[in-house]
Scaffold this active site. Structure first.
Site, PDB file in Angstrom:
ATOM      1  N   LYS A 116       0.804  -1.210   0.000  1.00 35.08           N
ATOM      2  CA  LYS A 116       0.000   0.000   0.000  1.00 35.08           C
ATOM      3  C   LYS A 116       0.844   1.270   0.000  1.00 35.08           C
ATOM      4  O   LYS A 116       0.384   2.335  -0.390  1.00 35.08           O
ATOM      5  CB  LYS A 116      -0.891   0.039   1.257  1.00 35.08           C
ATOM      6  N   GLY A 117       2.083   1.143   0.465  1.00 33.35           N
ATOM      7  CA  GLY A 117       2.873   2.338   0.795  1.00 33.35           C
ATOM      8  C   GLY A 117       3.029   3.376  -0.291  1.00 33.35           C
ATOM      9  O   GLY A 117       3.167   4.564  -0.003  1.00 33.35           O
ATOM     10  N   ASP A 127      14.458  -0.453   2.046  1.00 30.16           N
ATOM     11  CA  ASP A 127      15.172  -0.580   3.320  1.00 30.16           C
ATOM     12  C   ASP A 127      16.244  -1.665   3.134  1.00 30.16           C
ATOM     13  O   ASP A 127      17.290  -1.408   2.550  1.00 30.16           O
ATOM     14  CB  ASP A 127      14.137  -0.939   4.390  1.00 30.16           C
ATOM     15  N   LYS A 149      16.812   3.987   2.122  1.00 28.15           N
ATOM     16  CA  LYS A 149      17.640   3.776   3.325  1.00 28.15           C
ATOM     17  C   LYS A 149      18.815   2.897   2.921  1.00 28.15           C
ATOM     18  O   LYS A 149      18.843   1.701   3.205  1.00 28.15           O
ATOM     19  CB  LYS A 149      16.833   3.029   4.387  1.00 28.15           C
ATOM     20  N   ASP A 168       3.522   3.675   6.698  1.00 28.23           N
ATOM     21  CA  ASP A 168       2.774   3.364   7.919  1.00 28.23           C
ATOM     22  C   ASP A 168       3.666   2.871   9.045  1.00 28.23           C
ATOM     23  O   ASP A 168       4.789   2.448   8.850  1.00 28.23           O
ATOM     24  CB  ASP A 168       1.758   2.258   7.633  1.00 28.23           C
TER      25      ASP A 168
HETATM   26  P1  IMP Z   1      12.762  -4.033   2.725  1.00 27.30           P
HETATM   27  O1  IMP Z   1      12.280  -5.308   2.127  1.00 27.30           O
HETATM   28  O2  IMP Z   1      13.556  -4.240   3.987  1.00 27.30           O
HETATM   29  O3  IMP Z   1      13.468  -3.130   1.744  1.00 27.30           O
HETATM   30  O4  IMP Z   1      11.501  -3.310   3.304  1.00 27.30           O
HETATM   31  C1  IMP Z   1      10.682  -2.599   2.557  1.00 27.30           C
HETATM   32  C2  IMP Z   1       9.370  -2.336   3.245  1.00 27.30           C
HETATM   33  O5  IMP Z   1       9.499  -2.170   4.668  1.00 27.30           O
HETATM   34  C3  IMP Z   1       8.832  -1.038   2.723  1.00 27.30           C
HETATM   35  O6  IMP Z   1       8.123  -1.216   1.530  1.00 27.30           O
HETATM   36  C4  IMP Z   1       7.986  -0.589   3.887  1.00 27.30           C
HETATM   37  O7  IMP Z   1       6.717  -1.173   3.812  1.00 27.30           O
HETATM   38  C5  IMP Z   1       8.702  -1.102   5.107  1.00 27.30           C
HETATM   39  N1  IMP Z   1       9.559  -0.050   5.717  1.00 27.30           N
HETATM   40  C6  IMP Z   1      10.906  -0.025   5.792  1.00 27.30           C
HETATM   41  N2  IMP Z   1      11.349   1.084   6.414  1.00 27.30           N
HETATM   42  C7  IMP Z   1      10.242   1.791   6.740  1.00 27.30           C
HETATM   43  C8  IMP Z   1      10.034   3.061   7.408  1.00 27.30           C
HETATM   44  O8  IMP Z   1      10.959   3.777   7.825  1.00 27.30           O
HETATM   45  N3  IMP Z   1       8.735   3.434   7.554  1.00 27.30           N
HETATM   46  C9  IMP Z   1       7.689   2.692   7.119  1.00 27.30           C
HETATM   47  N4  IMP Z   1       7.828   1.521   6.484  1.00 27.30           N
HETATM   48  C10 IMP Z   1       9.101   1.067   6.302  1.00 27.30           C
HETATM   49 MG    MG Z   2       6.326  -0.765   0.660  1.00 27.40          MG
END
Ligand code: IMP
Ligand code: MG
Length: 175
Positions: free
Chosen positions: A42-43, A102, A130, A158
């Site tokens: 959803k983000g 992230d 990030k 969120d």
């Molecule tokens: P990854 O798979 O670790 O890159 O995580 C990605 C997902 O984690 C993103 O699409 C977000 O839904 C969530 N996420 C990571 N960091 C944040 C943050 O600082 N705020 C909110 N959601 C986050």
């Molecule tokens: Mg996301």
């Protein structure tokens, strides 16, 4: 419901200005082509809505729903595909639109899945990157804001489903 302490990190004005710049860059890169923008729900729902209106390149849109599990602020790397695309991406110029990258695990799983469908090209656009948290070798082509550290909410992002509707992006202040 007690709200955690948070402070504004990117204002709605800064977000809009940065999105306009990103759109100009995308337009330069996709001249003469048609984009298929894939929003990751959803983000990214607010980001893609604003970005697609700034981009001048002809664009169509589709969505995927992916959930990554974890604690409140830490993702676990377990990714579930909950809704697939409706359009075929074969031979198309696909741009994934993410809210935040992230660890990169979500994006890595998503790219692998989409590449199997033989798009003409596949690029990634994220509002927030990030980079320091990255544990995968995934490449991000368009970055709105690099962020060293911290958990952010608002503008689609969120914390346990809350605060997506805030118009600015806030840094959650953990002690
Ligand atoms: P990854 O798979 O670790 O890159 O995580 C990605 C997902 O984690 C993103 O699409 C977000 O839904 C969530 N996420 C990571 N960091 C944040 C943050 O600082 N705020 C909110 N959601 C986050
Ligand atoms: Mg996301």
């Amino acid at each position: 419901m007690k709200q955690p302490p948070m402070r504004i990190l990117y204002s709605r004005k800064e977000i809009a200005a940065r999105i306009a710049e990103m759109a100009r860059q995308i337009d330069r890169d996709y001249q003469g082509r048609e984009l298929l923008m894939v929003g990751v729900l959803k983000g990214s729902f607010l980001f893609i809505a604003d970005l697609i209106r700034e981009v001048q390149t002809p664009a169509i849109v589709d969505f995927m729903r992916i959930a990554s599990y974890g604690s409140e602020t830490q993702s676990s790397g377990i990714i579930e595909f909950r809704k697939d695309l409706e359009l075929s991406i074969k031979g198309r110029d696909v741009l994934i639109v993410e809210d935040i990258v992230d660890s990169g695990q979500t994006l890595k799983a998503l790219c692998a899945r989409l590449l199997q469908r033989e798009p003409a090209s596949l690029r990634v656009c994220t509002l927030v990157d990030k980079k320091a948290a990255r544990i995968t070798d995934i490449h991000v082509d368009y970055v709105g804001f690099p962020l060293d550290d911290g958990f952010i909410v608002g503008y689609g992002l969120d914390w346990d489903e809350r605060y997506r509707n805030l118009a600015d992006i806030f840094l959650v202040e953990t002690e």
